[in-house]
Design a protein around this motif. Structure first.
Motif: not given
Ligand code: SF4
Ligand code: SF4
Length: 404
Positions: A237-261
């Motif tokens: 939930s904290l990461r989602w808050k940081d990653l979408s603090a600004a309006e973004v089209d995509y969140v990019v995660v280059d680690s499959a384990g983190c991306g899936s979680h």
């Protein structure tokens, strides 16, 4: 049946098993379709270390036909949570959720040293960037001495432990931006895979994206797999808050384990998750200028193959960057790294790693590409850093982007 039961534990205090597990356990029809997919079953040949065996054991416990003996606990704890069985299961059983719940409820009762150490590391080191950095500095100092002992091939390569310059918080494209993305730096990956984050940010900016890079922090995937379910949700939930603090089209995660979680903890209005290679393959803006020599196998990480992440779109762009792509036999099988598993169940992890190495040898490949930090550390340990690369390294090299 009540909502929870107390189950007798051999030689230990009573263990509480929440009966919320029961519906999923009853869904198993014992078909065995999951068995050929399970790396621990392959490695041990034991039904108790197969998905079907684990479900039967858990069901026996929650229905009070058996207690959690050491043998049952061992069979359950040896699950990699690779999720390969989930793709094969006609009943849609989520082994990831079953194991998270089992580990959540049994962790403190069993007093298992390696599990306690794992919980401590996750709670007091990995979740705190400064402490984690200090810990990795210590590993860096000690690693030359540790490397002389056999069995330490899984230590990160020297170049990974070296401190790297910080990733800029904002990269602007040279022309009109086609959109905005934010990149996850992660926790351990922020130190060991910072070069890849630099390269990903520059590849995306060069393709026309405005790139935001929020502060480093853990996404909670490791916590979830270890049974620290609440902490796993809190970090996500904290990461989602940081990653979408600004309006973004995509969140990019280059680690499959983190991306899936993070995908599993996403709100309906959260931006979509992708990875650098998939985004470039999907939206364009990348041009390969040369092909890396040799025969390359592509190992798609388990959590990319067996979750709702896109596991296919990026393949063609990697293929365009290498001289030849070769198929890895049973390429959907886990390499045995599985996050903290590599530390917690070293013997079985290494055995599964050896099986992965044998498949690599059979493929006649010269080198391998893998998009998950844990898997890449395993492959670097097996093959050396020059023969195991992250997809963004391949794209960067092929397009003439030099590392920092
Ligand atoms: S998650 Fe992986 S290791 Fe665990 S039971 Fe399923 S296939 Fe086997
Ligand atoms: S595939 Fe699913 S239903 Fe069949 S044995 Fe495995 S867990 Fe049970």
């Amino acid at each position: 049946m009540g909502s929870a039961q107390l189950v007798c534990v051999e030689g230990g205090p009573p263990m509480k098993i929440d009966a919320v597990m029961i519906p999923a356990l009853k869904d198993c029809v014992h078909c065995g379709l999951c068995l050929p997919e399970c790396p621990t079953y392959h490695a041990t040949g034991r039904e108790a270390e197969s998905p079907r065996g684990r479900i039967a054991a858990l069901r026996g416990v929650v229905e009070e036909r058996s207690s959690v003996s050491d043998a049952i606990h061992d069979g359950l704890e040896s699950c990699l949570v690779c999720r390969a069985c989930e793709s094969a299961c006609p009943s849609g059983i989520s082994m990831e959720n079953l194991m998270a719940r089992y580990r959540e409820q049994t962790r403190n009762v069993r007093g298992d040293f390696s599990a306690s150490l794992e919980s401590w590391l996750l709670s007091y080191v990995i979740s705190h960037p400064r402490r984690l950095n200090a810990c990795l500095n210590l590993v860096r100092i000690l690693s030359p001495g540790l490397r002389i002992f056999p069995g330490n091939e899984d230590l990160p390569a020297r170049h990974r432990l070296r401190p790297q310059p910080p990733v800029p918080q904002l990269l602007e494209p040279s022309g009109q931006a086609r959109g905005t993305v934010s990149i996850l730096r992660g926790c351990v990956a922020d130190r060991l895979f910072r070069e890849e984050t630099h390269l990903a940010a520059r590849l995306l900016a060069r393709a026309g994206w405005r790139v935001l890079v929020p502060a480093a922090g853990c996404c909670g995937a490791l916590h979830h797999h270890a049974g620290l379910v609440e902490a796993g949700q809190r970090h996500a939930s904290l990461r989602w808050k940081d990653l979408s603090a600004a309006e973004v089209d995509y969140v990019v995660v280059d680690s499959a384990g983190c991306g899936s979680h993070l995908l599993g903890q996403r709100d309906s209005d959260s931006p979509p998750i992708t990875d650098t290679v998939t985004l470039l393959a999907h939206e364009g803006g990348f041009v390969a200028k040369s092909r890396l020599p040799g025969r390359w196998a592509i190992s798609v990480p388990c959590h990319q193959q067996h979750s709702d992440l896109d596991s296919t779109t990026g393949i063609s762009i990697i293929e365009s960057c290498v001289e030849e792509r070769v198929e890895l036999p049973a390429q959907d099988h886990c390499c045995g790294a599985a996050g903290m598993y590599l530390l917690r169940r070293r013997k079985l992890s290494r055995k599964i790693g050896k099986m992965a190495h044998e498949r690599f040898e059979k493929s006649d490949a010269d080198a391998i590409v893998s998009g998950n930090p844990g898997c890449l550390l395993r492959w670097e340990g097996l093959l050396g850093s020059s023969r195991a690369k992250h997809p963004v390294q391949i794209l960067a090299q092929s397009s003439g982007l030099t590392p920092i």
